[in-house]
Motif scaffolding. Structure first.
Motif, PDB file in Angstrom:
ATOM      1  N   CYS A   1      -9.875  27.704 -36.001  1.00 11.17           N
ATOM      2  CA  CYS A   1      -9.012  27.073 -36.814  1.00 11.17           C
ATOM      3  C   CYS A   1      -8.706  25.259 -35.889  1.00 11.17           C
ATOM      4  O   CYS A   1      -9.590  24.336 -36.379  1.00 11.17           O
TER       5      CYS A   1
ATOM      6  N   ASP B   1      -6.023  35.750 -30.129  1.00 12.79           N
ATOM      7  CA  ASP B   1      -7.006  34.809 -31.687  1.00 12.79           C
ATOM      8  C   ASP B   1      -7.279  33.791 -31.260  1.00 12.79           C
ATOM      9  O   ASP B   1      -7.691  32.937 -32.141  1.00 12.79           O
TER      10      ASP B   1
ATOM     11  N   ARG C   1      -8.709  31.231 -33.297  1.00 14.01           N
ATOM     12  CA  ARG C   1      -8.315  29.936 -33.162  1.00 14.01           C
ATOM     13  C   ARG C   1      -9.440  28.590 -32.639  1.00 14.01           C
ATOM     14  O   ARG C   1      -8.937  27.519 -33.246  1.00 14.01           O
TER      15      ARG C   1
ATOM     16  N   PHE D   1       1.164  35.508 -31.098  1.00 16.96           N
ATOM     17  CA  PHE D   1       0.138  35.082 -30.249  1.00 16.96           C
ATOM     18  C   PHE D   1       0.230  36.001 -29.170  1.00 16.96           C
ATOM     19  O   PHE D   1       1.428  36.767 -28.242  1.00 16.96           O
TER      20      PHE D   1
ATOM     21  N   ASP E   1      -9.807  33.520 -21.805  1.00 15.53           N
ATOM     22  CA  ASP E   1     -10.231  32.795 -22.525  1.00 15.53           C
ATOM     23  C   ASP E   1     -11.378  32.078 -22.629  1.00 15.53           C
ATOM     24  O   ASP E   1     -11.316  31.926 -21.075  1.00 15.53           O
TER      25      ASP E   1
ATOM     26  N   TYR F   1      -3.289  26.152 -35.266  1.00 17.05           N
ATOM     27  CA  TYR F   1      -2.967  27.153 -35.323  1.00 17.05           C
ATOM     28  C   TYR F   1      -1.294  27.240 -34.721  1.00 17.05           C
ATOM     29  O   TYR F   1      -0.776  26.217 -33.617  1.00 17.05           O
TER      30      TYR F   1
ATOM     31  N   ASN G   1      -5.006  22.417 -29.949  1.00 17.50           N
ATOM     32  CA  ASN G   1      -4.518  22.723 -30.873  1.00 17.50           C
ATOM     33  C   ASN G   1      -3.171  23.743 -31.515  1.00 17.50           C
ATOM     34  O   ASN G   1      -3.973  24.374 -32.516  1.00 17.50           O
ATOM     35  N   ILE G   2      -2.449  23.771 -30.494  1.00 19.56           N
ATOM     36  CA  ILE G   2      -1.071  24.998 -30.622  1.00 19.56           C
ATOM     37  C   ILE G   2      -0.258  24.663 -30.699  1.00 19.56           C
ATOM     38  O   ILE G   2       0.154  23.128 -30.178  1.00 19.56           O
TER      39      ILE G   2
ATOM     40  N   SER H   1       1.536  29.845 -33.426  1.00 21.43           N
ATOM     41  CA  SER H   1       2.181  30.626 -31.774  1.00 21.43           C
ATOM     42  C   SER H   1       3.212  31.251 -32.230  1.00 21.43           C
ATOM     43  O   SER H   1       4.814  30.430 -31.855  1.00 21.43           O
TER      44      SER H   1
END
Length: 314
Positions: free
Chosen positions: A215, A208, A212, A201, A311, A222, A264-265, A224
């Motif tokens: 994903c 990413d 991501r 990351f 982001d 995901y 989602n990480i 990291s």
């Protein structure tokens, strides 16, 4: 961003194996480069409350057999049950191995290399028994392809060999060090879809962002890594500092929690300090409580953090 999306246990569900379902904790303890201290550090991580362990069948950087020793000690003492922890290892190709210390014969076909690597991982990570070959009832939650092979055909040969172990000895499959286009190719071709992607990351890949998003769309978690090492500017950013000062947590833990806030990480955490393991876990709960108590303040901090990563702000 709802507080429940901040951190917690993310679900690993394969539509192709509907009876295999488990959850993945926020932190995965990373065992690379721990050498002779590996068994004790794995035991300490489990004692601190971490419930996921990452390793690889790559003697060059990991001591997988010592990871198993640390897990077995915790199991034997009743500290944890096998069903309560997530254990992940990797198949590493010849190019990533020490040529003088491989877990398989490099002259064998790739499918045989994969088979032998998985079998020895099952032995290293067995849940009980003093004998190396006592693997009855043992399984691995996820086996990750450490890096895609030079061609997609070779990558899928490895993947299809791994699929033969699912669901009996392996519950899920994943890939590491993978770009978006290769991940999309694997996803399209695979029978057992990737459940996890483990990537650095860092700014060089624009964190990413596109990968991501894919994903999230495909229910791939995901993972990291290099989250601290590769991001000194983020660690010492004003956004991270404000959160750390507000809650009395370390800047490192504050960065972890803001990364969780992206959604989602999960994060690989490789600290060697027992007190840091506990403090990082406590920080997650403190930030989660803050997000519930002061949702607008949390949202402002998170959106500001996302701007640092470029982001999309949502």
């Amino acid at each position: 961003m709802a507080a429940t999306a901040l951190v917690g246990r993310l679900s690993l569900n394969s539509p192709h194996i509907p009876h295999i379902s488990q959850s993945l904790p926020a932190f995965i303890y990373g065992t690379a480069w721990k050498k002779d201290a590996t068994a004790d550090l794995v035991y300490q991580a489990l004692n601190a409350g971490i419930r996921a362990i990452d390793t690889a069948n790559q003697p060059k950087h990991y001591q997988e057999q010592l990871v198993g020793s640390g897990i077995r000690k915790a199991l034997q003492e009743g500290m944890v049950k096998r069903a309560d922890i997530y254990v992940q290892t990797k198949f590493t190709s010849v190019s990533g191995q020490d040529p003088d210390d491989l877990p398989y014969d490099p002259k064998d076909p790739v499918s045989k290399q994969v088979h032998d690597s998985v079998e020895s991982s099952l032995q290293h990570l067995r849940t009980s028994g003093d004998r190396f070959d006592d693997v009855e009832g043992s399984y691995i939650d996820t086996v990750v392809l450490h890096s895609p092979m030079p061609t997609i055909a070779e990558t899928m040969e490895v993947w299809e060999t791994l699929e033969r172990f699912v669901p009996g000895k392996i519950r899920n499959l994943g890939v590491s060090n993978c770009n978006l286009f290769t991940l999309m190719d694997i996803f399209e071709r695979a029978t057992i879809k990737p459940a996890v992607v483990q990537n650095r990351f860092y700014p060089q890949t624009k964190f990413d962002i596109g990968l991501r998003k894919f994903c999230l769309e495909k229910a791939i978690i995901y993972q990291s890594f290099w989250t601290l090492t590769a991001n000194p500017k983020l660690v010492w950013s004003a956004e991270v500092g404000v959160l750390a000062n507000q809650l009395g947590i370390s800047t490192q833990a504050a960065l972890y929690c803001l990364v969780f806030g992206l959604g989602n990480i999960v994060v690989l955490n490789g600290t060697k300090r027992h007190e840091r393991m506990r403090a990082d876990l406590e920080a997650v709960e403190l930030v989660k409580a803050f997000a519930i108590r002061s949702p607008e303040a949390w949202e402002r901090t998170l959106q500001s953090f996302k701007k640092l990563l470029e982001d999309p702000v949502t």
